[in-house]
Scaffold this active site. Structure first.
Site, PDB file in Angstrom:
ATOM      1  N   GLU A   1       0.792  -1.223   0.000  1.00  0.00           N
ATOM      2  CA  GLU A   1       0.000   0.000   0.000  1.00  0.00           C
ATOM      3  C   GLU A   1       0.825   1.275   0.000  1.00  0.00           C
ATOM      4  O   GLU A   1       0.445   2.257  -0.623  1.00  0.00           O
ATOM      5  CB  GLU A   1      -0.945   0.010   1.221  1.00  0.00           C
ATOM      6  CG  GLU A   1      -2.016  -1.058   1.193  1.00  0.00           C
ATOM      7  CD  GLU A   1      -3.043  -0.836   0.094  1.00  0.00           C
ATOM      8  OE1 GLU A   1      -3.113   0.285  -0.447  1.00  0.00           O
ATOM      9  OE2 GLU A   1      -3.764  -1.797  -0.234  1.00  0.00           O
TER      10      GLU A   1
ATOM     11  N   SER B   1     -51.525 -13.707 -15.297  1.00  0.00           N
ATOM     12  CA  SER B   1     -52.557 -12.722 -15.631  1.00  0.00           C
ATOM     13  C   SER B   1     -52.521 -11.467 -14.777  1.00  0.00           C
ATOM     14  O   SER B   1     -53.270 -10.521 -15.052  1.00  0.00           O
ATOM     15  CB  SER B   1     -53.940 -13.370 -15.515  1.00  0.00           C
ATOM     16  OG  SER B   1     -54.111 -14.336 -16.521  1.00  0.00           O
TER      17      SER B   1
END
Length: 829
Positions: free
Chosen positions: A183, A462
């Site tokens: 890092e 439906s």
């Protein structure tokens, strides 16, 4: 003849050559340096008058011979040898204009950069002045966000239950070396908390890429970002980076390198809603940090860069790549030996991983589907809920969420078996707030697991008809509820596939109201064909249902959608035409105090008359249509059923499934709440819906709506002025104002089958009606011509009536185009 030794002759020759010499020399010299020839070589010193007399001559031509202009001297003259030019006196060398131009350009560039530097310092100071304060508590605590309910009560903090904080002296040196190596390798040598080398490299990368988001952040800056700022890419601005650098300088003065590294290692997000590398060691390996081997240490040290992307469970190849980068960095920084590197890099990336976790609390398990949607929604809005320290106001009603979970898992609502699944969404239609969501039954102990409520790969059956068919028909074509539709034999255009209902019967002419109440398929498809599929798709899109028109007319009786989308669409009916997109989050406050509100006044997507007329018809679905099992006493409500049948290919693989629904839906609403429910199985192999499971969707809706409405007013919808009422023998019918006929003098006989016929048919479904039967129904209407299949002159139609309503809901299916890749079939339920 005069001798060559003649002195007069010699003097004349010398004088002549002296004059030409001086004339040539003077032509090269400036005015103030011109010299005159000597008249007498013996007289070395001439007085000034002798020289001046020559310049005071009246002969202008002679005077011009002595005047020079050094600005044009040597103009265009070339020297074959540079040394020849260098030997000339400086005042005799040619001027070089390019030197002056270069000097001016350099001076301009220097002044420009000096100005930019001064402006940069000023801008940096201005931004730094507005930087937020960073406390030790912010640095030390995780960067996760806190969720609050709409009444201001804290619900939970993301990741709070799983955090194991480790002090600096508990962190193994090898883990510290791994983190620093990958890092920020100059971490311990940064007096001001920033890395100038990385910043310069970042600037170069950003200039090349025309972007300012590329990072040159040190560990200190990353700690600041996790503690005080949003990690969203959109927030990686010049202002934010300036404030980040300024706070890094401040933190470096206030805290030691050891403290900063400790805070960072305990703050980073490690996926699965966990924070800190120490916590991750327990989650992934079940170990303390000092028990990890070198390979495991390197993996955890590298994961904070992108914990989801480098997930060793899901993407082991990516995780190995990141681990190897960390090991290479440690080797390069001389933190490990070549032998250690060689052993670690060959270790299987999944060695030692734990695959079973039991970390959820009961509350988190109940709320997990809801939290999953909150996390996704916050990310869609451009924030990181795990690193941005947000205060998120969510729209959940915790009591309703608990009740919905209890109904699905306690046995109060019957299901076919424990493998049968359910999904549900409850929405407040007046603001779009999702107050409760159900992701399934018997949810596994996995954080942010499968949420069936947002799946869009199941057909609605439906239940889509009001959205795709009948609402567009009223909105665009001004159809009344008494519009005559035809339930007659129908074949999809371009195919030989005939459309049928569950009972394989055709009831002839009927009103739109009756077709919707009894969920007949053919009238719905004819309606969509009349409207135009593109226009219907545009209407449906406005209420959040996105289905491609290319799917054809079959979408009239079934389209893929989620319970979340269906609840949102029906909300527009409940509010008489105003659509609110379903939202889980209503407010976000950032760590810097910025507030973002997401409640909106909604958008009108249809006329009040359209929504009112649809709602009026859907009331009949519950009172005497296909949704009787959903009826809750005298509650004023409306709703629609939906069932889906198996395709022929699915029935071929599972013949015992014939006659049972594949999926069963119910969407119902009052003025206060809309609830959408799906029931079925995740896969065909897990079973079929039988017995009481065929009513589960309606029964869950009924029980939940009863709970929700116990302290709410039972209000009906007010008929808008744009709706006109007319009475027929079938009852009250509705028209849009301006499209209503005059009040009839005589009641017209249209389409409603008498109740005595319905009761008799329920007792004996095999009975038939003929001319000698008093229950025969005569309809005085004409049928349309359908590809030559219908007789335009036929006036009398024998009909069989409907089965009992529950059997109608469970078995009413539609046979669709099997050639369309075995597309699943939808019902008329």
């Amino acid at each position: 003849m005069k001798s060559n030794d003649d002195p007069n002759k010699n003097d004349e020759f010398n004088q002549k050559n002296d004059d030409s010499f001086y004339d040539g020399l003077n032509s090269l010299l400036p005015d103030d340096e011109k010299i005159s020839p000597r008249e007498n070589s013996d007289d070395e010193f001439q007085n000034d008058d002798q020289y001046s007399s020559e310049f005071n001559s009246d002969d202008s031509d002679e005077e011009n011979n002595y005047q020079t202009d050094d600005s044009t001297d040597y103009e265009g003259e070339e020297y074959e040898d540079n040394n020849e030019m260098e030997e000339l006196p400086h005042r005799l060398r040619p001027h070089r204009k390019t030197r002056h131009i270069a000097r001016n350009i350099f001076r301009g560039i220097f002044l420009f950069f000096l100005l930019m530097f001064v402006l940069g310092i000023g801008l940096f100071a201005y931004y730094a002045k507005e930087a937020p304060q960073v406390t030790q508590s912010q640095l030390q605590n995780a960067g996760s966000s806190t969720l609050y309910t709409t009444d201001g009560k804290m619900l939970l903090t993301l990741g709070q239950e799983k955090r194991n904080y480790v002090r600096y002296d508990e962190i193994p040196q090898r883990m510290k070396d791994a983190v620093v190596s990958i890092e920020d390798k100059r971490f311990y040598n940064e007096p001001f908390g920033i890395d100038p080398v990385r910043i310069v490299g970042s600037i170069v990368s950003n200039v090349r890429g025309h972007d300012i988001s590329a990072g040159g952040s040190s560990i200190t800056q990353q700690l600041i970002k996790l503690s005080a700022f949003s990690t969203s890419v959109s927030d990686r601005t010049l202002k934010r980076k300036a404030q980040e650098a300024w706070l890094a300088v401040h933190v470096s003065r206030e805290y030691t390198k050891q403290q900063i590294l400790e805070y960072y290692i305990n703050k980073v997000y490690m996926n699965y809603n966990i924070y800190g590398i120490g916590t991750a060691a327990h989650y992934y390996y079940g170990k303390n940090l000092n028990q990890l081997d070198l390979s495991q240490t390197a993996l955890l040290a590298g994961m904070p860069n992108a914990p989801t992307f480098y997930n060793p469970y899901i993407t082991p190849a990516r995780a190995k790549y990141r681990r190897d980068l960390v090991l290479q960095a440690m080797l390069k920084n001389k933190k490990i030996t070549q032998a250690e590197y060689s052993r670690a890099i060959t270790e299987n990336i999944q060695t030692g991983l734990i695959y079973k976790h039991n970390t959820q609390s009961k509350l988190r398990k109940i709320d997990d589907p809801y939290i999953k949607e909150v996390v996704d929604e916050v990310r869609e809005k451009g924030f990181d809920p795990y690193n941005d320290n947000l205060k998120i106001t969510v729209n959940i009603n915790q009591q309703a969420q608990n009740e919905l979970y209890h109904l699905a898992n306690s046995g109060k609502v019957p299901f076919t078996n424990n493998k049968m699944q359910v999904a549900a969404t409850v929405v407040d239609p007046n603001n779009g707030h999702v107050i409760a969501i159900l992701g399934g039954r018997h949810l596994p102990n996995v954080a942010l697991g499968l949420d069936r409520a947002v799946q869009t790969d199941r057909s609605t059956g439906s239940s889509i008809k009001p959205v795709w068919d009948y609402a567009p028909a009223i909105q665009y074509k001004h159809w009344p509820t008494s519009k005559i539709l035809y339930d007659t034999p129908y074949t999809y255009a371009g195919t030989n596939i005939q459309l049928n209902d569950w009972d394989n019967q055709f009831y002839g002419p009927m009103t739109m109201r009756y077709a919707l109440e009894q969920s007949r398929n053919v009238p719905a498809v004819r309606t969509l064909q009349d409207i135009g599929i593109n226009r219907a798709a545009k209407f449906a899109k406005q209420v959040g249902i996105n289905v491609s028109p290319s799917q054809g007319l079959s979408v009239a009786i079934g389209a893929n959608a989620s319970t979340l989308q269906m609840a949102g669409a029906y909300s527009a009916f409940a509010t008489l035409g105003t659509y609110h997109k379903p939202e889980f989050v209503s407010r976000i406050q950032t760590a810097t105090g910025e507030i973002h509100n997401y409640d909106t006044p909604g958008k009108r997507v249809m006329d009040e008359s359209t929504a009112y007329m649809i709602t009026d018809m859907l009331k009949g679905v519950i009172t005497h249509g296909s949704g009787l099992k959903a009826k809750d006493g005298d509650l004023i409500e409306a709703g629609k059923t939906g069932t889906v049948k198996y395709s022929n290919s699915e029935l071929k693989a599972h013949p015992s499934y014939r006659g049972t629904p594949k999926d069963s839906w119910f969407i119902g609403y009052t003025r206060s709440f809309v609830m959408s429910v799906w029931t079925g199985y995740d896969t065909l192999a897990k079973g079929k819906i039988t017995g009481s499971g065929q009513d589960s969707a309606m029964l869950l809706y009924k029980a939940m709506m009863d709970y929700l409405m116990h302290d709410k007013a039972n209000m009906d919808w007010e008929k808008p002025d744009s709706v006109v009422t007319r009475q027929f023998n079938t009852g009250r019918e509705l028209f849009q104002k301006g499209h209503a006929p005059a009040a009839p003098k005589k009641k017209e006989n249209i389409n409603r089958i008498p109740q005595r016929v319905i009761r008799r048919y329920q007792k004996n479904p095999n009975m038939t009606f003929d001319n000698g039967n008093s229950n025969r129904v005569v309809i005085i209407e004409r049928r349309p011509n359908n590809n030559g299949q219908n007789n335009n002159n036929e006036r009398q139609i024998n009909r069989n009536n409907q089965n009992n309503n529950s059997q109608n809901e469970n078995n009413s299916d539609n046979q669709q185009n099997e050639s369309n890749q075995n597309q699943q079939q939808n019902d008329g339920g």
